[in-house]
Design a protein around this motif. Structure first.
Motif, PDB file in Angstrom:
ATOM      1  N   GLY A 180       0.851  -1.183   0.000  1.00  0.00           N
ATOM      2  CA  GLY A 180       0.000   0.000   0.000  1.00  0.00           C
ATOM      3  C   GLY A 180       0.886   1.232   0.000  1.00  0.00           C
ATOM      4  N   VAL A 181       0.364   2.350  -0.497  1.00  0.00           N
ATOM      5  CA  VAL A 181       1.160   3.579  -0.607  1.00  0.00           C
ATOM      6  C   VAL A 181       0.322   4.760  -0.139  1.00  0.00           C
ATOM      7  CG1 VAL A 181       2.337   5.166  -2.179  1.00  0.00           C
ATOM      8  CG2 VAL A 181       2.549   2.693  -2.532  1.00  0.00           C
ATOM      9  N   GLY A 182       0.935   5.644   0.633  1.00  0.00           N
ATOM     10  CA  GLY A 182       0.245   6.853   1.055  1.00  0.00           C
ATOM     11  C   GLY A 182       0.704   7.286   2.424  1.00  0.00           C
ATOM     12  N   GLN A 183       0.233   8.448   2.852  1.00  0.00           N
ATOM     13  CA  GLN A 183       0.546   8.907   4.199  1.00  0.00           C
ATOM     14  C   GLN A 183      -0.109   7.977   5.221  1.00  0.00           C
ATOM     15  OE1 GLN A 183       0.117  13.227   4.845  1.00  0.00           O
ATOM     16  NE2 GLN A 183      -0.138  13.424   2.629  1.00  0.00           N
ATOM     17  N   VAL A 184       0.553   7.798   6.333  1.00  0.00           N
ATOM     18  CA  VAL A 184      -0.008   7.003   7.429  1.00  0.00           C
ATOM     19  C   VAL A 184      -0.965   7.906   8.192  1.00  0.00           C
ATOM     20  CG1 VAL A 184       0.499   5.719   9.544  1.00  0.00           C
ATOM     21  CG2 VAL A 184       2.022   5.517   7.564  1.00  0.00           C
ATOM     22  N   GLN A 185      -2.260   7.702   7.970  1.00  0.00           N
ATOM     23  CA  GLN A 185      -3.275   8.558   8.574  1.00  0.00           C
ATOM     24  C   GLN A 185      -4.584   7.782   8.656  1.00  0.00           C
ATOM     25  OE1 GLN A 185      -4.540  10.891   4.485  1.00  0.00           O
ATOM     26  NE2 GLN A 185      -2.939  11.809   5.724  1.00  0.00           N
ATOM     27  N   PRO A 186      -5.484   8.189   9.542  1.00  0.00           N
ATOM     28  CA  PRO A 186      -6.737   7.438   9.700  1.00  0.00           C
ATOM     29  C   PRO A 186      -7.546   7.310   8.423  1.00  0.00           C
ATOM     30  CG  PRO A 186      -6.429   8.963  11.534  1.00  0.00           C
ATOM     31  CD  PRO A 186      -5.357   9.275  10.543  1.00  0.00           C
ATOM     32  N   ARG A 187      -7.536   8.351   7.559  1.00  0.00           N
ATOM     33  CA  ARG A 187      -8.325   8.298   6.333  1.00  0.00           C
ATOM     34  C   ARG A 187      -7.920   7.141   5.425  1.00  0.00           C
ATOM     35  NH1 ARG A 187      -7.795  10.683   1.204  1.00  0.00           N
ATOM     36  NH2 ARG A 187      -5.939  11.852   1.833  1.00  0.00           N
ATOM     37  N   LYS A 188      -6.674   6.735   5.516  1.00  0.00           N
ATOM     38  CA  LYS A 188      -6.198   5.608   4.699  1.00  0.00           C
ATOM     39  C   LYS A 188      -6.629   4.263   5.275  1.00  0.00           C
ATOM     40  CE  LYS A 188      -3.867   8.313   1.905  1.00  0.00           C
ATOM     41  NZ  LYS A 188      -4.237   8.514   0.482  1.00  0.00           N
ATOM     42  N   ARG A 189      -7.237   4.280   6.445  1.00  0.00           N
ATOM     43  CA  ARG A 189      -7.704   3.073   7.151  1.00  0.00           C
ATOM     44  C   ARG A 189      -6.551   2.091   7.389  1.00  0.00           C
ATOM     45  NH1 ARG A 189     -12.996   2.036   7.893  1.00  0.00           N
ATOM     46  NH2 ARG A 189     -12.068   0.534   9.367  1.00  0.00           N
ATOM     47  N   MET A 190      -5.560   2.609   8.098  1.00  0.00           N
ATOM     48  CA  MET A 190      -4.412   1.785   8.453  1.00  0.00           C
ATOM     49  C   MET A 190      -4.804   0.608   9.327  1.00  0.00           C
ATOM     50  SD  MET A 190      -2.303   3.429   6.719  1.00  0.00           S
ATOM     51  CE  MET A 190      -1.053   2.231   7.082  1.00  0.00           C
ATOM     52  N   ASP A 191      -5.922   0.753  10.055  1.00  0.00           N
ATOM     53  CA  ASP A 191      -6.384  -0.364  10.882  1.00  0.00           C
ATOM     54  C   ASP A 191      -6.752  -1.575  10.028  1.00  0.00           C
ATOM     55  OD1 ASP A 191      -8.523   1.323   9.931  1.00  0.00           O
ATOM     56  OD2 ASP A 191      -9.898   0.189  11.214  1.00  0.00           O
ATOM     57  N   VAL A 192      -7.321  -1.337   8.844  1.00  0.00           N
ATOM     58  CA  VAL A 192      -7.662  -2.438   7.945  1.00  0.00           C
ATOM     59  C   VAL A 192      -6.392  -3.110   7.435  1.00  0.00           C
ATOM     60  CG1 VAL A 192      -8.701  -3.021   5.708  1.00  0.00           C
ATOM     61  CG2 VAL A 192      -9.875  -1.451   7.272  1.00  0.00           C
ATOM     62  N   PHE A 193      -5.394  -2.305   7.097  1.00  0.00           N
ATOM     63  CA  PHE A 193      -4.138  -2.867   6.594  1.00  0.00           C
ATOM     64  C   PHE A 193      -3.455  -3.695   7.686  1.00  0.00           C
ATOM     65  CE2 PHE A 193      -0.034  -2.695   4.329  1.00  0.00           C
ATOM     66  CZ  PHE A 193      -0.476  -2.894   3.031  1.00  0.00           C
TER      67      PHE A 193
END
Length: 356
Positions: A180-193
């Motif tokens: 996955g690529v992008g800023q580490v932030q809640p909008r990216k749903r890091m919890d799902v990853f």
């Protein structure tokens, strides 16, 4: 209006600018700006001038990718036409920047002012176009949908490229890798990853990106703790130079973006260019862009999608073909051709502007 009055045989002078040139670059807006600038620089009918921050530039057209104070002299310069790429809408800030919900109304007013100064606002998706018109009050006749694109030739990946990328990154040849690529932030749903990593301990998951805005980032402490407590098969290399991002994609088997709000993410285009099947959240923003060419999921189905692509070679090939269709649709050469037409139409219009 510029006094140059270029003709069909005269190159247009375009000042293209993104404040990411002189600030943080680990995000999709900078990538979109660079890709489009490179595509225009390959043409003979445009003279592209990059940057010139905090100042006006002698040109026919300003094309702005960011909305900060370094762009004010350009957006207010009466001598040239103004084009703004709308990468950001008010909802883009929620889950990205700290306390965004509280100052979203102020951001909306500012975006109305800035986009309202442009002669053309380029929406990166149909959803963004609707927000521009309905929420930000940009007149419909000034809005055009121009999707982000990339030079797909730069991402074509051979088996030898994949092997070299894995060796460079010290990834085993037989590992199944999800990137996955992008800023580490809640909008990216890091919890799902993170949950993907826990559900599939035999899969290597890599999130390429960090928290470039540090304490200004939404839930900065929670994001740091998530990275620190991640399972051993979930790796966070942080913000890396763009050529290194491409190397991670070349080393991967699958690209996954569980973000809950996106407009037209560059990382999906890049992954498609490499030839990776794309797993993404089922968002309405993707209806008129990626459609059924990405494997669209909800929270509870990401793990099943990854398992399908890992275990079923036929399904994997099918979704690779879908990514090839994305790569064909969003190559930057076609976007540059259309963009030059937009520039020329604006410059040829010598009539008065309608006040925003």
């Amino acid at each position: 209006m510029s006094e140059r009055q270029p003709t069909e045989d005269t190159p247009l002078v375009v000042n293209m600018a993104s404040e990411s040139d002189v600030s943080v670059q680990g995000h999709g807006v900078h990538t979109a700006y660079v890709e489009l600038a490179l595509a225009l620089e390959r043409r003979d009918d445009v003279t592209l001038v990059r940057g010139g921050y905090g100042e006006s530039v002698e040109c026919d057209v300003y094309h702005l990718h960011t909305l900060g104070s370094a762009m004010w002299r350009k957006i207010l310069d009466p001598r040239a036409k103004k084009v703004v790429s709308a990468h950001v809408i008010p909802d883009s800030l929620v889950g990205s920047i700290r306390l965004a919900r509280y100052w979203r109304p102020l951001a909306r007013r500012y975006m109305r002012w800035f986009y309202g100064r442009a002669d053309r606002v380029l929406a990166v998706s149909g959803t963004v176009a609707r927000v521009l018109q309905d929420e930000l009050r940009v007149p419909a006749e000034r809005i055009e949908v121009l999707h982000n694109t990339v030079d797909m030739r730069a991402y074509r990946t051979t088996p030898a490229d994949r092997t070299a990328a894995r060796r460079h990154l010290d990834i085993a040849d037989d590992a199944f890798v999800v990137v996955g690529v992008g800023q580490v932030q809640p909008r990216k749903r890091m919890d799902v990853f993170e949950q993907l990593a826990r559900r599939h301990p035999d899969v290597v998951l890599i999130w390429v990106g960090g928290v470039p805005f540090k304490h200004l980032g939404a839930e900065y402490g929670a994001m740091r703790r998530l990275m620190e407590r991640a399972p051993a098969n979930l790796l966070f290399p942080g913000v890396v130079p763009h050529p290194e991002v491409r190397r991670y994609l070349q080393a991967a088997d699958v690209f996954c973006l569980p973000a809950e709000q996106e407009n037209h993410p560059m990382c999906i285009l890049e992954a498609a260019g490499v030839g990776l099947p794309v797993v993404a959240r089922d968002l309405p923003e993707y209806d008129d862009t990626f459609g059924d060419d990405v494997l669209r999921c909800q929270d509870g189905t990401f793990a099943d999608a990854v398992a399908l692509l890992r275990d079923d070679r036929s399904a994997y090939a099918t979704w690779q073909q879908a990514s090839a269709r994305i790569a064909e649709r969003f190559d930057s050469s076609a976007a540059a051709e259309r963009l030059v037409g937009i520039y020329r139409d604006l410059v040829a219009d010598v009539g008065p502007r309608v006040s925003a």
